[in-house]
Design a protein around this motif. Structure first.
Motif, PDB file in Angstrom:
ATOM      1  N   TRP A  91     -25.717  90.712 -41.907  1.00  0.00           N
ATOM      2  CA  TRP A  91     -25.498  91.418 -40.774  1.00  0.00           C
ATOM      3  C   TRP A  91     -24.345  91.691 -40.086  1.00  0.00           C
ATOM      4  O   TRP A  91     -23.776  92.634 -39.632  1.00  0.00           O
ATOM      5  CB  TRP A  91     -26.513  90.949 -39.763  1.00  0.00           C
ATOM      6  N   ASN A  92     -23.436  90.389 -40.279  1.00  0.00           N
ATOM      7  CA  ASN A  92     -22.192  90.358 -39.623  1.00  0.00           C
ATOM      8  C   ASN A  92     -21.128  91.292 -40.290  1.00  0.00           C
ATOM      9  O   ASN A  92     -20.502  91.824 -39.498  1.00  0.00           O
ATOM     10  CB  ASN A  92     -21.676  88.834 -39.759  1.00  0.00           C
ATOM     11  N   GLU A  93     -21.207  91.656 -41.427  1.00  0.00           N
ATOM     12  CA  GLU A  93     -20.186  92.562 -41.970  1.00  0.00           C
ATOM     13  C   GLU A  93     -20.797  94.115 -41.653  1.00  0.00           C
ATOM     14  O   GLU A  93     -19.854  94.785 -41.186  1.00  0.00           O
ATOM     15  CB  GLU A  93     -20.438  92.621 -43.524  1.00  0.00           C
ATOM     16  N   ARG A  94     -21.902  94.238 -41.483  1.00  0.00           N
ATOM     17  CA  ARG A  94     -22.285  95.730 -40.843  1.00  0.00           C
ATOM     18  C   ARG A  94     -21.775  95.768 -39.481  1.00  0.00           C
ATOM     19  O   ARG A  94     -21.349  96.790 -38.997  1.00  0.00           O
ATOM     20  CB  ARG A  94     -23.875  95.707 -41.130  1.00  0.00           C
ATOM     21  N   ASN A 107     -25.503  97.407 -34.074  1.00  0.00           N
ATOM     22  CA  ASN A 107     -24.945  96.674 -32.631  1.00  0.00           C
ATOM     23  C   ASN A 107     -25.647  95.119 -32.565  1.00  0.00           C
ATOM     24  O   ASN A 107     -26.371  94.960 -33.430  1.00  0.00           O
ATOM     25  CB  ASN A 107     -25.573  97.595 -31.615  1.00  0.00           C
ATOM     26  N   GLN A 108     -25.069  94.544 -31.561  1.00  0.00           N
ATOM     27  CA  GLN A 108     -25.799  93.322 -31.314  1.00  0.00           C
ATOM     28  C   GLN A 108     -27.010  93.053 -31.069  1.00  0.00           C
ATOM     29  O   GLN A 108     -27.628  91.865 -31.692  1.00  0.00           O
ATOM     30  CB  GLN A 108     -24.883  92.659 -30.146  1.00  0.00           C
ATOM     31  N   ASP A 109     -27.826  94.094 -30.844  1.00  0.00           N
ATOM     32  CA  ASP A 109     -29.145  93.901 -30.522  1.00  0.00           C
ATOM     33  C   ASP A 109     -29.952  93.683 -31.874  1.00  0.00           C
ATOM     34  O   ASP A 109     -31.231  93.221 -31.910  1.00  0.00           O
ATOM     35  CB  ASP A 109     -29.922  95.007 -30.052  1.00  0.00           C
ATOM     36  N   SER A 110     -29.299  94.147 -33.037  1.00  0.00           N
ATOM     37  CA  SER A 110     -30.082  93.761 -34.291  1.00  0.00           C
ATOM     38  C   SER A 110     -29.642  92.542 -35.097  1.00  0.00           C
ATOM     39  O   SER A 110     -29.933  92.457 -36.174  1.00  0.00           O
ATOM     40  CB  SER A 110     -29.719  94.953 -35.299  1.00  0.00           C
ATOM     41  N   GLN A 111     -28.847  91.634 -34.361  1.00  0.00           N
ATOM     42  CA  GLN A 111     -28.859  90.436 -34.969  1.00  0.00           C
ATOM     43  C   GLN A 111     -29.777  89.641 -35.409  1.00  0.00           C
ATOM     44  O   GLN A 111     -30.812  89.528 -34.475  1.00  0.00           O
ATOM     45  CB  GLN A 111     -27.898  89.641 -33.835  1.00  0.00           C
ATOM     46  N   GLY A 144     -30.775  86.556 -35.753  1.00  0.00           N
ATOM     47  CA  GLY A 144     -30.901  85.259 -35.067  1.00  0.00           C
ATOM     48  C   GLY A 144     -31.467  85.449 -33.591  1.00  0.00           C
ATOM     49  O   GLY A 144     -32.213  84.741 -32.859  1.00  0.00           O
ATOM     50  N   ARG A 145     -31.912  86.848 -33.049  1.00  0.00           N
ATOM     51  CA  ARG A 145     -32.342  87.154 -31.966  1.00  0.00           C
ATOM     52  C   ARG A 145     -33.760  87.065 -31.985  1.00  0.00           C
ATOM     53  O   ARG A 145     -34.625  87.063 -31.200  1.00  0.00           O
ATOM     54  CB  ARG A 145     -32.041  88.561 -31.513  1.00  0.00           C
ATOM     55  N   GLY A 146     -34.390  87.252 -33.335  1.00  0.00           N
ATOM     56  CA  GLY A 146     -35.844  86.970 -33.513  1.00  0.00           C
ATOM     57  C   GLY A 146     -36.375  88.296 -33.401  1.00  0.00           C
ATOM     58  O   GLY A 146     -35.794  89.518 -32.691  1.00  0.00           O
ATOM     59  N   GLY A 147     -37.475  88.615 -34.431  1.00  0.00           N
ATOM     60  CA  GLY A 147     -37.835  90.082 -34.411  1.00  0.00           C
ATOM     61  C   GLY A 147     -37.462  91.301 -35.069  1.00  0.00           C
ATOM     62  O   GLY A 147     -37.750  92.254 -35.244  1.00  0.00           O
ATOM     63  N   THR A 148     -36.004  90.885 -35.534  1.00  0.00           N
ATOM     64  CA  THR A 148     -35.434  91.891 -36.441  1.00  0.00           C
ATOM     65  C   THR A 148     -35.250  91.895 -37.861  1.00  0.00           C
ATOM     66  O   THR A 148     -34.992  92.756 -38.434  1.00  0.00           O
ATOM     67  CB  THR A 148     -33.835  91.967 -36.009  1.00  0.00           C
ATOM     68  N   ASN A 149     -35.620  90.717 -38.205  1.00  0.00           N
ATOM     69  CA  ASN A 149     -35.462  90.415 -39.902  1.00  0.00           C
ATOM     70  C   ASN A 149     -36.786  89.351 -40.142  1.00  0.00           C
ATOM     71  O   ASN A 149     -36.673  88.208 -39.621  1.00  0.00           O
ATOM     72  CB  ASN A 149     -34.100  89.839 -40.273  1.00  0.00           C
ATOM     73  N   ALA A 150     -37.817  89.764 -40.733  1.00  0.00           N
ATOM     74  CA  ALA A 150     -38.805  88.864 -40.877  1.00  0.00           C
ATOM     75  C   ALA A 150     -38.402  87.847 -41.764  1.00  0.00           C
ATOM     76  O   ALA A 150     -39.083  86.568 -41.343  1.00  0.00           O
ATOM     77  CB  ALA A 150     -40.104  89.694 -41.630  1.00  0.00           C
ATOM     78  N   ARG A 151     -37.619  87.826 -42.660  1.00  0.00           N
ATOM     79  CA  ARG A 151     -37.408  86.578 -43.429  1.00  0.00           C
ATOM     80  C   ARG A 151     -36.592  85.677 -42.717  1.00  0.00           C
ATOM     81  O   ARG A 151     -36.692  84.515 -42.736  1.00  0.00           O
ATOM     82  CB  ARG A 151     -36.568  87.078 -44.766  1.00  0.00           C
ATOM     83  N   TYR A 152     -35.605  86.254 -42.094  1.00  0.00           N
ATOM     84  CA  TYR A 152     -34.912  85.299 -41.288  1.00  0.00           C
ATOM     85  C   TYR A 152     -35.727  84.374 -40.267  1.00  0.00           C
ATOM     86  O   TYR A 152     -35.608  83.241 -40.172  1.00  0.00           O
ATOM     87  CB  TYR A 152     -33.873  86.143 -40.459  1.00  0.00           C
ATOM     88  N   ASP A 153     -36.692  85.142 -39.671  1.00  0.00           N
ATOM     89  CA  ASP A 153     -37.508  84.406 -38.722  1.00  0.00           C
ATOM     90  C   ASP A 153     -38.304  83.281 -39.454  1.00  0.00           C
ATOM     91  O   ASP A 153     -38.745  82.257 -39.037  1.00  0.00           O
ATOM     92  CB  ASP A 153     -38.512  85.384 -38.106  1.00  0.00           C
ATOM     93  N   GLU A 154     -38.930  83.781 -40.539  1.00  0.00           N
ATOM     94  CA  GLU A 154     -39.527  82.842 -41.469  1.00  0.00           C
ATOM     95  C   GLU A 154     -38.786  81.654 -41.723  1.00  0.00           C
ATOM     96  O   GLU A 154     -39.203  80.546 -41.774  1.00  0.00           O
ATOM     97  CB  GLU A 154     -40.153  83.588 -42.692  1.00  0.00           C
ATOM     98  N   LEU A 155     -37.559  81.889 -42.358  1.00  0.00           N
ATOM     99  CA  LEU A 155     -36.796  80.742 -42.567  1.00  0.00           C
ATOM    100  C   LEU A 155     -36.581  79.833 -41.317  1.00  0.00           C
ATOM    101  O   LEU A 155     -36.584  78.727 -41.507  1.00  0.00           O
ATOM    102  CB  LEU A 155     -35.323  81.102 -43.067  1.00  0.00           C
ATOM    103  N   ASP A 156     -36.592  80.422 -40.187  1.00  0.00           N
ATOM    104  CA  ASP A 156     -36.401  79.463 -39.002  1.00  0.00           C
ATOM    105  C   ASP A 156     -37.309  78.650 -38.858  1.00  0.00           C
ATOM    106  O   ASP A 156     -37.378  77.359 -38.420  1.00  0.00           O
ATOM    107  CB  ASP A 156     -36.326  80.452 -37.570  1.00  0.00           C
ATOM    108  N   VAL A 157     -38.692  79.106 -38.919  1.00  0.00           N
ATOM    109  CA  VAL A 157     -39.558  78.174 -38.905  1.00  0.00           C
ATOM    110  C   VAL A 157     -39.817  77.162 -40.161  1.00  0.00           C
ATOM    111  O   VAL A 157     -40.026  76.113 -39.896  1.00  0.00           O
ATOM    112  CB  VAL A 157     -41.148  79.202 -39.184  1.00  0.00           C
TER     113      VAL A 157
END
Length: 133
Positions: free
Chosen positions: A79-82, A89-93, A95-108
């Motif tokens: 994401w940071n490279e893009r 934009n920053q809204d797609s980061q 870590g904000r939650g709700g933008t990448n299902a796998r990232y959110d799953e990994l948080d849990v």
């Protein structure tokens, strides 16, 4: 011009691998890095810019936690490279939650690993854990 350092040279000079930066403020505050070649979570305590050396709580990380952390970090890095290229934009980061299902799953999945036990040893900057967690 800034000098580029390769990993082998840094390790030969006594540095160790940092896998993930979970928090940064005037330097690393929390993340996952090797201590004596073994992955450990670290969390800075009592930050004071006037201090000469930061102190960290450190706790050994499991191989499973390391794999999950690296997977989540890779999602962020892509994401940071893009973002740096102006493609998103920053809204797609993620870590904000709700933008990448796998990232959110990994948080849990990672939440229990990221909680340092109360008895986590204190270590000076680049120091060694004083005991096992």
């Amino acid at each position: 011009m800034a000098e580029t350092w390769d990993e082998a040279r840094l390790i030969a000079d006594g540095f160790e691998r940092v896998y993930v930066e979970l928090e940064w403020y005037d330097g690393p505050r929390a993340g996952l890095a090797d201590v004596d070649g073994v992955p450990h979570y670290f969390e800075g305590k009592d930050y004071d810019a006037a201090d000469e050396a930061d102190e960290y709580n450190v706790c050994a990380a499991s191989e499973d936690a390391l794999a999950l952390e690296r997977e989540q970090w890779a999602i962020f890095a892509r994401w940071n490279e893009r973002f740096e290229a102006g493609m998103v934009n920053q809204d797609s980061q993620p870590g904000r939650g709700g933008t990448n299902a796998r990232y959110d799953e990994l948080d849990v999945l990672l939440a229990p690993h990221r909680r340092a036990p109360d008895k986590a040893p204190r270590s000076g900057s680049y120091g060694q854990p004083t005991s096992d967690c």
